[in-house]
Design an enzyme around this catalytic site. Structure first.
Site, PDB file in Angstrom:
ATOM      1  N   LYS A 302      71.787  37.998  78.298  1.00 54.40           N
ATOM      2  CA  LYS A 302      72.852  38.911  77.870  1.00 54.40           C
ATOM      3  C   LYS A 302      72.150  40.005  77.070  1.00 54.40           C
ATOM      4  CE  LYS A 302      77.000  39.042  74.910  1.00 54.40           C
ATOM      5  NZ  LYS A 302      78.023  38.243  74.227  1.00 54.40           N
ATOM      6  N   GLU A 306      77.732  43.533  73.392  1.00 56.45           N
ATOM      7  CA  GLU A 306      78.319  42.964  72.171  1.00 56.45           C
ATOM      8  C   GLU A 306      77.265  42.745  71.080  1.00 56.45           C
ATOM      9  OE1 GLU A 306      80.515  39.501  73.626  1.00 56.45           O
ATOM     10  OE2 GLU A 306      82.248  40.787  73.999  1.00 56.45           O
ATOM     11  N   ASP A 380      87.488  40.525  80.861  1.00 57.15           N
ATOM     12  CA  ASP A 380      86.871  39.359  80.241  1.00 57.15           C
ATOM     13  C   ASP A 380      87.682  38.082  80.453  1.00 57.15           C
ATOM     14  OD1 ASP A 380      85.257  37.758  78.779  1.00 57.15           O
ATOM     15  OD2 ASP A 380      85.749  38.589  76.820  1.00 57.15           O
ATOM     16  N   GLU A 408      89.044  29.921  77.286  1.00 56.47           N
ATOM     17  CA  GLU A 408      89.071  30.794  76.107  1.00 56.47           C
ATOM     18  C   GLU A 408      90.385  31.565  75.982  1.00 56.47           C
ATOM     19  OE1 GLU A 408      85.881  33.650  76.015  1.00 56.47           O
ATOM     20  OE2 GLU A 408      86.780  34.756  74.344  1.00 56.47           O
TER      21      GLU A 408
END
Ligand code: BDP
Length: 712
Positions: A302, A306, A380, A408
């Site tokens: 990643k 973020e 997402d 999530e």
């Protein structure tokens, strides 16, 4: 007398203990329960002995599974066959070791399968052959065969030829080194880093076994928000201990890495991928990793996402970063899974467009051992998203699917939410990249562009909870991921049927009732959370309960950014008159999405900002339709409760109780969502609820302050 009562007590204890062990969910879908009496006769006719040819750790597992599994299900221990000429034998082994049992059908099947595939062949009254090119193929065939027996199928005339449609089938664990799990809802990490490598939990073996039984062949052990310490010798030794346990089950180990590792743990001043010293550092590091784990799978990354560092920190591209790692891994056969989950608050463009903007121009510039890992949708892991526009947009690059198994945004471990329909909706979507029939499934299985390396990842929902996944039905989602990774053509119903039979019972009423609940469940959650294309309106950061009012902090993490409700209407205009995200799709998809008349209503507010009194296909106004969806979501949960209650006494009481409790919480969660969203949006629509819908009991402020912790 005393003697007898002690004996009686002991027997009771043993039986009781067995019941507990059989019903706490730990065994997952690997419950080898005795088959029904009539089947037992039939199976016992067909299977009288076992012959496992060859010797290896994997074949020992084959032997163990067949003998103990069949003993439990058929009620008797099967002897080893005395000679290869004996009939009614299960012969399992690699092709070269079972040539004596060969026939033209098996030979034909074997020619069609690759390294991991298997052939199962049987004839009434004769032998059953389970064979493959590799030991692991034999193990996959063994689990498949045992599942046939568990689900009560006819096994006397089998001609099964099966091989995986996708090569790399991995779980992504978002597990941290301190034992916590990012977005984990089933306890702590399974990996006890403190006690490894000296002490190894038997659960590691059970984990590998569970994965092998559904065809998963890899695991990324640590969080994509990676701790650089993972690559230090102390941790590599621990990783090697896990890899040793997983190996006989065909489960390869991969690691997430932090791009800035040369700085964090290498004492270097830069992590610039074009700096020769940095490249050299990674080469040495990779050599070291392989000295611990000779069959190490590769890295998941990643980067520049973020807050994570990446090549762009040095004005280099994602391809520069991925290729540097790919070069280091290449001599050892390792791969890079480079994530496309990138978006930046400082970039003045719709978040949904940013991954495509970044990655499409890089098509064709990645090394051949790089896969770009793309989430199913462009935002997402929302309850519903249209497929990611990158699928079909990078023909020269193998794209890997990233699904989220952990829920999530889907009620976490409170919601009964069967994810096969969500996964299938994406896989079956037609990208039209090369005309009709260019489905997402064909993009990722490599068949559309003839890619040799293919992959699919699922963000794991496992943890230290006794039943592995928190919600018992979370097990179905782990199971589904494995089954679909093997064969994207399976239907959600087929997978559900198997899982229900393997977990609960073969009873038709039980199967039909639970199948219906599962098939309805995802739509129910969508209805009370984000109907008609609404998205990302969950509570800030925890993503569990409703939060349509979230309007503070980073804009692309707020709800108002996504729903855009105001006095004129609701929804995100992504047509050419808005952010123009629709143009990232091929025609005719782009045109279909861009026109509210042709856009499927399930995606309507994803692509359009429409007036509250816009007329829907039903003839009702948009406002009324939104309300009805929210209310029907709550009704759906109530129906699931009724359906579940009708199973009392028909399935294991402990499992029954577990799910009943969760459904009660889910009803509260659904009501909280419905009441919050309806009252919040009503401030803008200024319209009454449609006739017949009962008003929420409290005012909006009450729901805004509601404590979600009670519901988890
Ligand atoms: C989001 C999660 C966040 C992850 C991120 C990712 O909220 O915790 O780190 O995705 O996929 O869904 O990197």
């Amino acid at each position: 007398m005393k003697c007898i009562s002690v004996f009686f007590l002991l027997t009771l204890l043993i039986i009781n203990n067995m019941t507990v062990a059989a019903s706490d969910g730990y065994n997952l879908w690997l419950n080898y329960k005795p088959v029904a009496a009539e089947l037992q006769n039939e199976y016992n006719q067909q299977i009288k002995s076992l012959l496992i040819t060859g010797d290896s750790p994997t074949l020992n597992i084959v032997k163990g599974e067949l003998s103990s599994g069949l003993e439990k299900m058929l009620g008797k221990k099967l002897p080893s066959a005395k000679s290869s000429a004996e009939q009614n034998t299960i012969i399992a082994g690699k092709l070269e070791n079972i040539l004596f049992a060969m026939n033209p059908e098996i030979e034909k099947g074997i020619r069609q399968i690759g390294g991991e595939g298997f052939v199962i062949f049987s004839e009434p009254g004769k032998n059953t052959v389970i064979t493959a090119q590799s030991d692991i193929g034999v193990l996959y065939g063994t689990y498949y065969f045992l599942q046939l027996v568990q689900t009560g199928k006819n096994i006397s005339k089998l001609n099964v030829v099966s091989s995986p449609g996708i090569k790399i089938r991995v779980l992504n664990h978002w597990d941290n080194l301190d034992g916590s799990i990012e977005r984990g809802y089933a306890g702590n990490s399974l990996w006890d880093w403190k006690s490894l490598p000296g002490k190894t939990d038997p659960r590691y073996t059970d984990y590998a076994r569970a994965n092998a039984s559904i065809g998963i062949n890899g695991t990324v052990l640590n969080n994509v928000n990676a701790n650089p310490a993972m690559l230090t010798p102390g941790y590599l030794e621990k990783v090697a201990a896990l890899a040793n346990i997983f190996r006989p089950y065909g489960l390869k180990v991969y690691l997430s890495i932090k791009f800035s590792s040369p700085v964090n743990i290498g004492g270097m001043e830069t992590a610039d991928p074009l700096d020769p010293a940095v490249q050299q550092w990674w080469k040495k590091k990779v050599e070291e990793v392989y000295s611990y784990i000779p069959d190490f799978g590769g890295f998941l990354v990643k980067a520049n996402s973020e807050g994570q560092p990446g090549p762009q920190n040095y004005n280099r591209s994602h391809a520069d970063g991925a290729n540097m790692l790919a070069d280091a891994l290449k001599p050892f056969g390792g791969i890079v899974m480079w994530r496309a989950f990138v978006y930046d608050n400082n970039v003045p463009d719709d978040r949904a467009k940013q991954a495509y903007n970044e990655f499409k121009p890089l098509d064709g510039t990645f090394r051949d051992n790089v896969l770009v890992q793309v989430k199913n949708g462009a935002i997402d892991f929302q309850p519903r998203e249209p497929f990611h526009p990158l699928f079909g947009a990078m023909p020269k690059t193998p794209l890997m699917m990233e699904f989220q198994i952990t829920q999530e945004y889907l009620g976490q471990s409170t919601d009964l939410c069967y994810l096969a329909p969500l996964f299938k909706e994406c896989l079956d979507s037609d990208t039209y990249a090369k005309g009709p029939g260019s489905t997402v499934a064909k993009v990722i299985d490599g068949s559309l562009e003839n890619h040799q390396i293919t992959g699919i990842a699922g963000v794991a929902n496992t943890g230290s909870d006794r039943n592995w996944t928190g919600h018992l039905f979370g097990q179905a989602n782990w199971f589904t991921f494995g089954k679909l990774a093997w064969n994207t053509n399976l239907s959600s119903e087929e997978i559900a049927d198997d899982w229900i039979k393997l977990t609960f019972s073969n009873d038709e009423k039980v199967v039909a009732t639970i199948r219906k609940m599962m098939m309805d469940s995802r739509e129910i959650s969508v209805n009370y959370m984000t109907p008609l294309g609404l998205h990302h309106i969950m509570g800030y950061n925890h993503h569990f309960g409703p939060g349509p009012w979230v309007n503070r902090g980073r804009a692309d993490w707020t709800s108002v950014y996504y729903h855009r409700a105001d006095s004129t209407g609701i929804g995100f205009n992504r047509t050419p008159s808005g952010s123009d995200a629709t143009s990232q799709y091929h025609q005719p998809v782009a045109g279909v999405f861009a026109n509210p008349e042709t856009c499927p209503e399930k995606y309507l507010l994803w692509f359009h900002h429409l007036p509250w009194d816009y007329t829907m296909k039903s003839g009702r106004t948009l406002w009324d339709e939104i309300c009805l969806h929210y209310y029907s979501g709550v009704e759906g949960v109530k129906n699931m409760q009724k359906e579940w209650n009708s199973l009392e006494g028909k399935i294991d009481s402990e499992l029954f109780g577990m799910v009943k409790t969760k459904l009660t919480k889910q009803e509260k969660l659904a009501e909280w969502w419905r009441n919050s969203c309806v009252l919040y949006f009503q401030q803008y629509s200024k319209k009454p609820l449609p006739d017949g819908l009962e008003k929420p009991a409290e005012k909006l402020e009450y729901y805004q302050k509601f404590d979600f912790i009670d519901l988890k």
